[in-house]
Design an enzyme around this catalytic site. Structure first.
Site, PDB file in Angstrom:
ATOM      1  N   ASP A   1     -21.679   2.167  68.408  1.00 28.56           N
ATOM      2  CA  ASP A   1     -21.167   2.867  69.503  1.00 28.56           C
ATOM      3  C   ASP A   1     -21.748   1.938  71.233  1.00 28.56           C
ATOM      4  OD1 ASP A   1     -20.706   6.764  70.515  1.00 28.56           O
ATOM      5  OD2 ASP A   1     -21.583   4.890  72.362  1.00 28.56           O
TER       6      ASP A   1
ATOM      7  N   ARG B   1     -11.765  14.267  72.802  1.00 23.38           N
ATOM      8  CA  ARG B   1     -10.504  14.956  72.121  1.00 23.38           C
ATOM      9  C   ARG B   1     -10.901  16.500  71.268  1.00 23.38           C
ATOM     10  NH1 ARG B   1      -9.723  13.310  65.661  1.00 23.38           N
ATOM     11  NH2 ARG B   1     -10.372  11.027  66.199  1.00 23.38           N
TER      12      ARG B   1
ATOM     13  N   THR C   1      -7.598  20.642  68.360  1.00 23.68           N
ATOM     14  CA  THR C   1      -6.044  20.303  67.638  1.00 23.68           C
ATOM     15  C   THR C   1      -6.482  19.336  67.453  1.00 23.68           C
ATOM     16  OG1 THR C   1      -5.909  19.713  69.837  1.00 23.68           O
ATOM     17  CG2 THR C   1      -5.457  21.792  69.089  1.00 23.68           C
TER      18      THR C   1
ATOM     19  N   ASP D   1     -23.634   4.299  73.912  1.00 23.66           N
ATOM     20  CA  ASP D   1     -24.732   4.241  73.989  1.00 23.66           C
ATOM     21  C   ASP D   1     -25.374   2.765  73.905  1.00 23.66           C
ATOM     22  OD1 ASP D   1     -24.351   6.911  73.423  1.00 23.66           O
ATOM     23  OD2 ASP D   1     -24.293   6.752  71.059  1.00 23.66           O
TER      24      ASP D   1
HETATM   25  N1  URA Z   1     -16.389   3.887  69.986  1.00 21.99           N
HETATM   26  C1  URA Z   1     -17.608   2.734  69.522  1.00 21.99           C
HETATM   27  O1  URA Z   1     -18.158   3.179  70.356  1.00 21.99           O
HETATM   28  N2  URA Z   1     -17.576   2.148  68.666  1.00 21.99           N
HETATM   29  C2  URA Z   1     -16.551   2.307  67.369  1.00 21.99           C
HETATM   30  O2  URA Z   1     -16.558   1.872  65.855  1.00 21.99           O
HETATM   31  C3  URA Z   1     -15.406   2.975  67.343  1.00 21.99           C
HETATM   32  C4  URA Z   1     -15.291   4.621  69.010  1.00 21.99           C
END
Ligand code: URA
Length: 209
Positions: free
Chosen positions: A200, A104, A108, A203
């Protein structure tokens, strides 16, 4: 919801609960995501067309069914989408794999493609775009647009967990693209993480933080 399929098979829901749990480490997370992707692919491909063929068993001539029509392509959105590729390939070993990387733009806030390598015959394939988390829907909607710009026409999106906002965005931009998920969660938080979600996905998959 029109065009949205929540796959509520008990095995998928059981594994999803372990995946969500914060005490699940990367090894188990990876294995379970791989297994769930395989199980979900079974449903995602349920409507692939079949044709009848004649074969000869050791006993007699007979007819059977084989998949006809387009071949399959899998397109993970980098990086967390990579965690769903292996499971699908175990089910559809002849599928080709494309990759799309999107970030992203901090100014913008628009999604920008930084990597895109798709099968050369992308227009001839039934494509499954994969990303475990359908959060804002920005990356998925952009990835689908990039695929369409390169000729892709038959596209379905497979995610593990979706937020209502992400579903709405993708359906709004691409009403022709069915969405398959294992769960639709409550909402996004102020950091665009899905609540309750799983944190995430990239991760947790790769052990980074
Ligand atoms: N990407 C992720 O890995 N987890 C989320 O909760 C949102 C986007």
């Amino acid at each position: 919801m029109n065009g949205v399929h929540v796959i509520d098979h008990p095995l998928i829901q059981h594994k999803l609960t372990i995946i969500r749990d914060r005490s699940t480490g990367p090894k188990e997370f990876r294995e379970l995501l791989d297994e769930v992707a395989l199980l979900m692919a079974y449903e995602v491909t349920r409507d692939l067309p079949l044709e009848q063929v004649e074969i000869e068993t050791p006993i007699a001539r007979t007819t059977g069914w084989t998949i006809s029509g387009k071949k399959v392509g899998v397109v993970p959105i980098l990086r967390a989408g990579l965690g769903m590729v292996g499971g699908i390939l175990r089910l559809i070993p002849t599928a080709k794999v494309g990759h799309i990387g999107v970030y992203r733009d901090p100014e913008t806030l628009e999604p920008v493609e930084y990597y895109c390598k798709l099968p050369t015959d992308v227009a001839e394939r039934d494509l499954i775009v994969v990303d475990p988390m359908l959060a804002t829907g920005g990356s998925a909607a952009a990835a689908i647009r990039f695929i369409k710009e390169r000729g892709g026409t038959s596209i379905r999106l497979m995610a593990l967990i979706a937020a209502p906002e992400g579903i709405e965005r993708v359906r709004g931009h691409h009403p022709d693209v069915p969405i398959f998920v294992a769960a639709v969660d409550e909402r996004l938080n102020e950091h665009a993480y899905i609540v309750p979600g799983l944190g995430d996905a990239g991760d947790r998959l790769f052990g980074t933080r």
